[in-house]
Design a protein around this motif. Structure first.
Motif, PDB file in Angstrom:
ATOM      1  N   UNK A 100       2.263  85.230  56.849  1.00 38.31           N
ATOM      2  CA  UNK A 100       3.278  84.278  56.407  1.00 38.31           C
ATOM      3  C   UNK A 100       2.920  82.841  56.780  1.00 38.31           C
ATOM      4  N   UNK A 101       2.397  82.652  57.971  1.00 36.90           N
ATOM      5  CA  UNK A 101       2.012  81.298  58.399  1.00 36.90           C
ATOM      6  C   UNK A 101       0.894  80.772  57.508  1.00 36.90           C
ATOM      7  N   UNK A 102      -0.177  81.551  57.334  1.00 36.67           N
ATOM      8  CA  UNK A 102      -1.319  81.073  56.554  1.00 36.67           C
ATOM      9  C   UNK A 102      -0.933  80.830  55.099  1.00 36.67           C
ATOM     10  N   UNK A 103      -0.170  81.710  54.509  1.00 37.93           N
ATOM     11  CA  UNK A 103       0.258  81.548  53.119  1.00 37.93           C
ATOM     12  C   UNK A 103       1.107  80.285  52.958  1.00 37.93           C
ATOM     13  N   UNK A 104       2.034  80.091  53.857  1.00 37.27           N
ATOM     14  CA  UNK A 104       2.909  78.925  53.797  1.00 37.27           C
ATOM     15  C   UNK A 104       2.118  77.628  53.953  1.00 37.27           C
ATOM     16  N   UNK A 105       1.235  77.586  54.928  1.00 39.73           N
ATOM     17  CA  UNK A 105       0.443  76.380  55.184  1.00 39.73           C
ATOM     18  C   UNK A 105      -0.431  76.053  53.976  1.00 39.73           C
ATOM     19  N   UNK A 106      -1.168  77.025  53.467  1.00 47.35           N
ATOM     20  CA  UNK A 106      -2.071  76.789  52.335  1.00 47.35           C
ATOM     21  C   UNK A 106      -1.316  76.359  51.083  1.00 47.35           C
ATOM     22  N   UNK A 107      -0.222  77.054  50.779  1.00 46.77           N
ATOM     23  CA  UNK A 107       0.557  76.712  49.581  1.00 46.77           C
ATOM     24  C   UNK A 107       1.155  75.309  49.665  1.00 46.77           C
ATOM     25  N   UNK A 108       1.707  74.968  50.807  1.00 47.66           N
ATOM     26  CA  UNK A 108       2.318  73.643  50.954  1.00 47.66           C
ATOM     27  C   UNK A 108       1.281  72.531  50.905  1.00 47.66           C
ATOM     28  N   UNK A 109       0.125  72.730  51.521  1.00 52.10           N
ATOM     29  CA  UNK A 109      -0.919  71.708  51.466  1.00 52.10           C
ATOM     30  C   UNK A 109      -1.397  71.488  50.033  1.00 52.10           C
ATOM     31  N   UNK A 110      -1.521  72.550  49.282  1.00 47.58           N
ATOM     32  CA  UNK A 110      -1.926  72.434  47.883  1.00 47.58           C
ATOM     33  C   UNK A 110      -0.896  71.641  47.082  1.00 47.58           C
ATOM     34  N   UNK A 111       0.368  71.932  47.280  1.00 49.76           N
ATOM     35  CA  UNK A 111       1.434  71.210  46.571  1.00 49.76           C
ATOM     36  C   UNK A 111       1.453  69.733  46.922  1.00 49.76           C
ATOM     37  N   UNK A 112       1.264  69.417  48.196  1.00 48.49           N
ATOM     38  CA  UNK A 112       1.257  68.017  48.641  1.00 48.49           C
ATOM     39  C   UNK A 112       0.081  67.275  48.014  1.00 48.49           C
ATOM     40  N   UNK A 113      -1.072  67.902  48.025  1.00 48.62           N
ATOM     41  CA  UNK A 113      -2.278  67.296  47.458  1.00 48.62           C
ATOM     42  C   UNK A 113      -2.083  66.957  45.983  1.00 48.62           C
ATOM     43  N   UNK A 114      -1.537  67.881  45.244  1.00 50.80           N
ATOM     44  CA  UNK A 114      -1.324  67.680  43.810  1.00 50.80           C
ATOM     45  C   UNK A 114      -0.215  66.653  43.551  1.00 50.80           C
ATOM     46  N   UNK A 115       0.865  66.739  44.298  1.00 44.29           N
ATOM     47  CA  UNK A 115       1.978  65.806  44.077  1.00 44.29           C
ATOM     48  C   UNK A 115       1.576  64.360  44.341  1.00 44.29           C
ATOM     49  N   UNK A 116       0.835  64.125  45.418  1.00 45.82           N
ATOM     50  CA  UNK A 116       0.500  62.754  45.812  1.00 45.82           C
ATOM     51  C   UNK A 116      -0.918  62.336  45.413  1.00 45.82           C
ATOM     52  N   UNK A 117      -1.620  63.198  44.696  1.00 44.11           N
ATOM     53  CA  UNK A 117      -2.975  62.907  44.214  1.00 44.11           C
ATOM     54  C   UNK A 117      -3.907  62.448  45.335  1.00 44.11           C
ATOM     55  N   UNK A 118      -3.908  63.203  46.420  1.00 43.88           N
ATOM     56  CA  UNK A 118      -4.786  62.922  47.552  1.00 43.88           C
ATOM     57  C   UNK A 118      -5.532  64.205  47.922  1.00 43.88           C
ATOM     58  N   UNK A 119      -6.839  64.109  48.119  1.00 47.19           N
ATOM     59  CA  UNK A 119      -7.569  65.301  48.552  1.00 47.19           C
ATOM     60  C   UNK A 119      -7.109  65.730  49.950  1.00 47.19           C
ATOM     61  N   UNK A 120      -6.730  66.978  50.061  1.00 49.28           N
ATOM     62  CA  UNK A 120      -6.428  67.581  51.364  1.00 49.28           C
ATOM     63  C   UNK A 120      -7.359  68.775  51.495  1.00 49.28           C
ATOM     64  N   UNK A 121      -8.276  68.690  52.445  1.00 48.83           N
ATOM     65  CA  UNK A 121      -9.252  69.766  52.584  1.00 48.83           C
ATOM     66  C   UNK A 121      -8.914  70.651  53.772  1.00 48.83           C
ATOM     67  N   UNK A 122      -9.340  71.898  53.657  1.00 49.85           N
ATOM     68  CA  UNK A 122      -8.954  72.917  54.632  1.00 49.85           C
ATOM     69  C   UNK A 122     -10.079  73.234  55.604  1.00 49.85           C
ATOM     70  N   UNK A 123      -9.898  72.770  56.815  1.00 49.93           N
ATOM     71  CA  UNK A 123     -10.722  73.217  57.920  1.00 49.93           C
ATOM     72  C   UNK A 123      -9.862  74.138  58.769  1.00 49.93           C
ATOM     73  N   UNK A 124      -9.011  74.886  58.092  1.00 50.68           N
ATOM     74  CA  UNK A 124      -8.108  75.824  58.767  1.00 50.68           C
ATOM     75  C   UNK A 124      -8.676  77.221  58.602  1.00 50.68           C
ATOM     76  N   UNK A 125      -9.027  77.825  59.717  1.00 49.69           N
ATOM     77  CA  UNK A 125      -9.579  79.171  59.686  1.00 49.69           C
ATOM     78  C   UNK A 125      -8.457  80.205  59.678  1.00 49.69           C
ATOM     79  N   UNK A 126      -8.666  81.252  58.924  1.00 48.94           N
ATOM     80  CA  UNK A 126      -7.833  82.447  59.047  1.00 48.94           C
ATOM     81  C   UNK A 126      -8.806  83.554  59.413  1.00 48.94           C
ATOM     82  N   UNK A 127      -8.617  84.132  60.570  1.00 52.27           N
ATOM     83  CA  UNK A 127      -9.574  85.110  61.086  1.00 52.27           C
ATOM     84  C   UNK A 127      -8.846  86.342  61.615  1.00 52.27           C
ATOM     85  N   UNK A 128      -9.548  87.448  61.581  1.00 53.27           N
ATOM     86  CA  UNK A 128      -8.979  88.692  62.099  1.00 53.27           C
ATOM     87  C   UNK A 128      -8.988  88.741  63.625  1.00 53.27           C
TER      88      UNK A 128
END
Length: 161
Positions: free
Chosen positions: A92-120
């Protein structure tokens, strides 16, 4: 055929880096990779890099939105580590973070890149923060640099058209 592609150096860009303090041991390696790439390869001056620390990965989208909305930076790099535990919290945390960052990037036309690891597990996150699997912070910085330059070229093209 017209093609737009770009390199990764940009001496005038301003970049915000949002870093989660949770799992700081791994995140410090990711941050080092991102900063090294920005300054050494991208030729970004240190005074053009703004670092913001937040408690955890879940808090990153709020700060990213605040930064994006103010239009002061050319890109945002996010740094964090989400390690799977024994519950579904990770999903839930990873899905929420990734989805919201994507929406923010598209809404404000700013590149937001992911150096966020999801690991087992911790071992996987260590491998992806500078060992066998490279450094995902560095990769996020490279993507940010290229996206800044592509957007700049698109703006120039739109003005000339």
């Amino acid at each position: 055929m017209k093609i737009i592609q770009s390199g990764i150096t940009n001496q005038t860009a301003s970049i915000a880096v949002i870093i989660s303090r949770f799992n700081q041991f791994v995140n410090n390696n990711l941050l080092f990779g991102a900063l090294d790439t920005l300054t050494r390869i991208g030729q970004i001056k240190e005074d053009k890099i703004f670092k913001i620390y937040v408690p955890g990965a879940y808090e990153i989208p709020l700060i990213a939105k605040y930064i994006a909305k103010n239009k002061k930076y050319d890109a945002i790099i996010t740094i964090g580590t989400i390690i799977k535990g024994s519950t579904d919290h990770f999903k839930y945390i990873s899905s929420n973070v990734y989805n919201n960052l994507s929406k923010i990037s598209i809404k404000y036309l700013i590149p937001i890149t992911l150096g966020i690891l999801t690991a087992n597990n911790l071992e996987q996150s260590i491998e992806r923060s500078g060992l066998k699997m490279g450094n995902k912070g560095s990769e996020a910085a490279l993507a940010a640099l290229e996206m800044i330059n592509i957007i700049s070229k698109l703006k120039e093209k739109m003005i000339k058209s």
